[in-house]
Enzyme design. Structure first.
Site, PDB file in Angstrom:
ATOM      1  CB  ALA A 123      -0.917   0.005   1.232  1.00  0.00           C
ATOM      2  CB  SER A 124       0.976   4.203   0.915  1.00  0.00           C
ATOM      3  OG  SER A 124       1.326   5.564   0.894  1.00  0.00           O
ATOM      4  N   GLY A 125       3.384   3.818  -0.346  1.00  0.00           N
ATOM      5  CA  GLY A 125       4.735   3.734  -0.899  1.00  0.00           C
ATOM      6  C   GLY A 125       5.105   2.350  -1.367  1.00  0.00           C
ATOM      7  N   GLY A 165      -2.950  -0.643  -3.200  1.00  0.00           N
ATOM      8  CA  GLY A 165      -3.473   0.681  -3.559  1.00  0.00           C
ATOM      9  C   GLY A 165      -3.083   1.718  -2.538  1.00  0.00           C
TER      10      GLY A 165
END
Length: 269
Positions: free
Chosen positions: A65-67, A87
């Site tokens: 997720a994210s990074g 995501g």
């Protein structure tokens, strides 16, 4: 599962990319994200690996997720477990105000700065309205770069990326439906993708080589105390009583060989 920093992960990808004995790279990810700079650093290493002509497959474990997702979008393909969290394409900044709390325990904090927004991350005082607007602009710029990386890597219109971004978290199965991943499955599916990229037989054996190489016990102990040239010198200085009884033994530990081969006991019933 190995914890690693952005610099060591990037170096590992770079080393695999230029190693003539390596034909493809599987980037195994289990990360909830973190620093935007760290994510960009790994993303650039992925791009360089592709420039070297090495197929690179991102494989998601529990979380990407994210990074963690940012780092993967430059890969040729993304494979995700159906239940993996993925995501969370978004950016946020946390800036606590600690001045009043420090004052309660008798600590006075002062900042010497030069420039209109030099103290934007100083935590001693609340942000001014102008400072808040400046910090918000920085967050939005990082978000723009993030969504642009996703748009280019996933070949999706930027408007579509924004629709499914904004920090939303998806399962791997949902991410597959909306185009954030290419395949569902684990490491075996990532290996199947590698075989296809290399035009190998679907049942062909492939050798997996870890980058970076697994570290021995002595290196793990050295890393724990952030030692480099003399792994135990700092430990002896900081914790002499704790280290002295085992100093000689630790000095004999090999960095490259097993410490012992344990006997195998088989109990017949």
């Amino acid at each position: 599962r190995v914890r690693t920093s952005a610099s060591s992960a990037s170096q590992a990808i770079n080393n695999a990319a230029i190693d003539p004995s390596i034909d493809a790279i599987i980037l195994r990810i289990d990360s909830p994200g973190g620093s935007a700079l760290a994510s960009e650093q790994i993303w650039r290493s992925v791009e360089k690996a592709r420039d070297e002509g090495k197929p690179i497959i991102a494989s998601f474990s529990d979380v990407a997720a994210s990074g963690g997702y940012y780092a993967a979008v430059g890969a040729d393909e993304i494979v995700s477990n159906a239940g993996a969290y993925t995501g969370s394409i978004g950016v946020f900044a946390v800036r606590p105000v600690l001045g009043p709390a420090l004052a309660e325990i008798g600590i006075d904090s002062q900042s010497l700065t030069r420039g209109r927004h030099a103290n934007i991350l100083a935590t001693s005082e609340p942000l001014s309205e102008e400072g808040r607007a400046r910090l918000q602009s920085v967050v939005l710029e990082i978000y723009r770069v993030f969504t642009t990386r996703v748009s280019n890597g996933r070949e999706l219109p930027l408007e579509r990326v924004d629709e499914i971004a904004q920090g939303r978290v998806w399962t791997g199965a949902q991410a597959y439906e909306i185009g954030l991943v290419d395949r569902l499955g684990g490491l075996h599916e990532a290996l199947a993708a590698v075989r296809e990229r290399l035009d190998l037989d679907p049942k062909a054996d492939v050798a997996l080589v870890s980058f970076p190489a697994p570290r021995g016990l002595a290196e793990e102990l050295a890393s724990l105390f952030q030692m480099r040239l003399d792994p135990f010198d700092m430990g002896m200085r900081l914790f002499p009583r704790a280290f002295r009884p085992v100093q000689h033994w630790l000095g004999q530990v090999s960095f490259d060989e097993p410490l012992a081969i344990l006997p195998v006991w088989v109990e017949m019933r």
